[in-house]
Design a protein around this motif. Structure first.
Motif, PDB file in Angstrom:
ATOM      1  N   SER A  17      17.358 -23.121  -8.306  1.00 35.95           N
ATOM      2  CA  SER A  17      17.243 -22.218  -9.457  1.00 35.95           C
ATOM      3  C   SER A  17      16.006 -22.530 -10.285  1.00 35.95           C
ATOM      4  N   ILE A  18      15.721 -23.819 -10.421  1.00 38.28           N
ATOM      5  CA  ILE A  18      14.527 -24.233 -11.163  1.00 38.28           C
ATOM      6  C   ILE A  18      13.275 -23.752 -10.433  1.00 38.28           C
ATOM      7  N   ASN A  22      10.496 -20.844 -11.666  1.00 36.00           N
ATOM      8  CA  ASN A  22       9.059 -21.097 -11.720  1.00 36.00           C
ATOM      9  C   ASN A  22       8.269 -20.151 -10.825  1.00 36.00           C
ATOM     10  N   ILE A  23       8.859 -19.719  -9.736  1.00 29.44           N
ATOM     11  CA  ILE A  23       8.204 -18.710  -8.897  1.00 29.44           C
ATOM     12  C   ILE A  23       8.055 -17.421  -9.693  1.00 29.44           C
ATOM     13  N   GLU A  24       9.116 -17.036 -10.400  1.00 27.12           N
ATOM     14  CA  GLU A  24       9.077 -15.803 -11.197  1.00 27.12           C
ATOM     15  C   GLU A  24       8.066 -15.889 -12.326  1.00 27.12           C
ATOM     16  N   LYS A  25       7.905 -17.075 -12.907  1.00 20.71           N
ATOM     17  CA  LYS A  25       6.947 -17.263 -13.994  1.00 20.71           C
ATOM     18  C   LYS A  25       5.507 -17.354 -13.491  1.00 20.71           C
ATOM     19  N   SER A  26       5.337 -17.764 -12.243  1.00 18.74           N
ATOM     20  CA  SER A  26       3.995 -17.994 -11.723  1.00 18.74           C
ATOM     21  C   SER A  26       3.314 -16.677 -11.373  1.00 18.74           C
ATOM     22  N   ARG A  27       2.048 -16.776 -11.096  1.00 19.56           N
ATOM     23  CA  ARG A  27       1.290 -15.588 -10.708  1.00 19.56           C
ATOM     24  C   ARG A  27       1.272 -15.412  -9.194  1.00 19.56           C
ATOM     25  N   TYR A  28       2.043 -16.234  -8.485  1.00 22.54           N
ATOM     26  CA  TYR A  28       2.056 -16.210  -7.035  1.00 22.54           C
ATOM     27  C   TYR A  28       3.357 -15.621  -6.502  1.00 22.54           C
ATOM     28  N   ASN A  29       3.263 -14.968  -5.340  1.00 23.08           N
ATOM     29  CA  ASN A  29       4.490 -14.534  -4.669  1.00 23.08           C
ATOM     30  C   ASN A  29       4.859 -15.595  -3.627  1.00 23.08           C
ATOM     31  N   GLN A  30       6.001 -15.404  -2.980  1.00 21.62           N
ATOM     32  CA  GLN A  30       6.492 -16.426  -2.063  1.00 21.62           C
ATOM     33  C   GLN A  30       5.554 -16.632  -0.873  1.00 21.62           C
ATOM     34  N   ALA A  31       4.907 -15.579  -0.402  1.00 21.32           N
ATOM     35  CA  ALA A  31       3.973 -15.713   0.720  1.00 21.32           C
ATOM     36  C   ALA A  31       2.774 -16.571   0.319  1.00 21.32           C
ATOM     37  N   GLN A  32       2.255 -16.359  -0.883  1.00 18.46           N
ATOM     38  CA  GLN A  32       1.118 -17.157  -1.342  1.00 18.46           C
ATOM     39  C   GLN A  32       1.512 -18.624  -1.509  1.00 18.46           C
ATOM     40  N   ILE A  33       2.683 -18.861  -2.077  1.00 16.32           N
ATOM     41  CA  ILE A  33       3.162 -20.229  -2.248  1.00 16.32           C
ATOM     42  C   ILE A  33       3.341 -20.885  -0.881  1.00 16.32           C
ATOM     43  N   VAL A  42       9.678 -17.313   4.114  1.00 22.93           N
ATOM     44  CA  VAL A  42      11.122 -17.524   4.289  1.00 22.93           C
ATOM     45  C   VAL A  42      11.483 -18.956   3.899  1.00 22.93           C
ATOM     46  N   GLY A  43      10.601 -19.905   4.253  1.00 27.44           N
ATOM     47  CA  GLY A  43      10.834 -21.300   3.868  1.00 27.44           C
ATOM     48  C   GLY A  43      10.856 -21.463   2.359  1.00 27.44           C
ATOM     49  N   THR A  48      14.660 -21.849  -2.821  1.00 26.84           N
ATOM     50  CA  THR A  48      15.348 -21.329  -4.011  1.00 26.84           C
ATOM     51  C   THR A  48      16.868 -21.338  -3.852  1.00 26.84           C
ATOM     52  N   ALA A  49      17.338 -21.417  -2.616  1.00 21.20           N
ATOM     53  CA  ALA A  49      18.782 -21.423  -2.371  1.00 21.20           C
ATOM     54  C   ALA A  49      19.363 -22.832  -2.343  1.00 21.20           C
ATOM     55  N   GLU A  50      18.511 -23.826  -2.193  1.00 23.97           N
ATOM     56  CA  GLU A  50      18.985 -25.205  -2.042  1.00 23.97           C
ATOM     57  C   GLU A  50      19.388 -25.818  -3.380  1.00 23.97           C
ATOM     58  N   LYS A  51      20.519 -26.513  -3.371  1.00 23.67           N
ATOM     59  CA  LYS A  51      20.960 -27.218  -4.574  1.00 23.67           C
ATOM     60  C   LYS A  51      20.088 -28.442  -4.825  1.00 23.67           C
TER      61      LYS A  51
END
Length: 113
Positions: A17-18, A22-33, A42-43, A48-51
């Motif tokens: 969740s954290i 931070n992904i939502e706050k960042s200027r990057y999408n998941q592919a860029q990250i 996908v990784g 984001t799903a891992e506890k």
């Protein structure tokens, strides 16, 4: 013993969740990250799903986001922190004390005139 470990780990914040926040706050999408980390989008989504995540993953994500992802974990612990003062800080603190004494002396001299 297992129930004690389960109780302790249930208090831990959901790290995914954290990361998601931070992904939502960042200027990057998941592919860029993913490209930064050399993994697929996908990784990144799985993170984001891992506890829980390994420290090196949090380290690398912290560098990508330019945010300390360990800080919310530390805050969730709500344990006292140990303030370590460097020798340089101690010298500066002593210098401030000395200058305050000196200033008080000069003020007394000026008042006496």
């Amino acid at each position: 013993m297992a129930s004690r470990a389960k109780q302790i780990s249930s208090e831990m914040p959901h790290i995914g969740s954290i990361v998601k926040e931070n992904i939502e706050k960042s200027r990057y999408n998941q592919a860029q990250i993913g490209r930064f980390l050399n993994i697929s989008a996908v990784g990144v989504s799985r993170y984001t799903a891992e506890k829980s995540l390994q420290c090196y993953i949090l380290w690398n994500l912290s560098k990508v986001f330019q945010v300390n992802l360990f800080e919310p974990i530390g805050q969730a612990l709500a344990l006292p922190t140990q303030n370590v003062i460097s020798p340089n800080e101690l010298l500066l603190q002593q210098r401030v004390i000395d200058l305050e004494k000196e200033l008080a002396i000069y003020k007394e001299i000026v008042r006496a005139r």
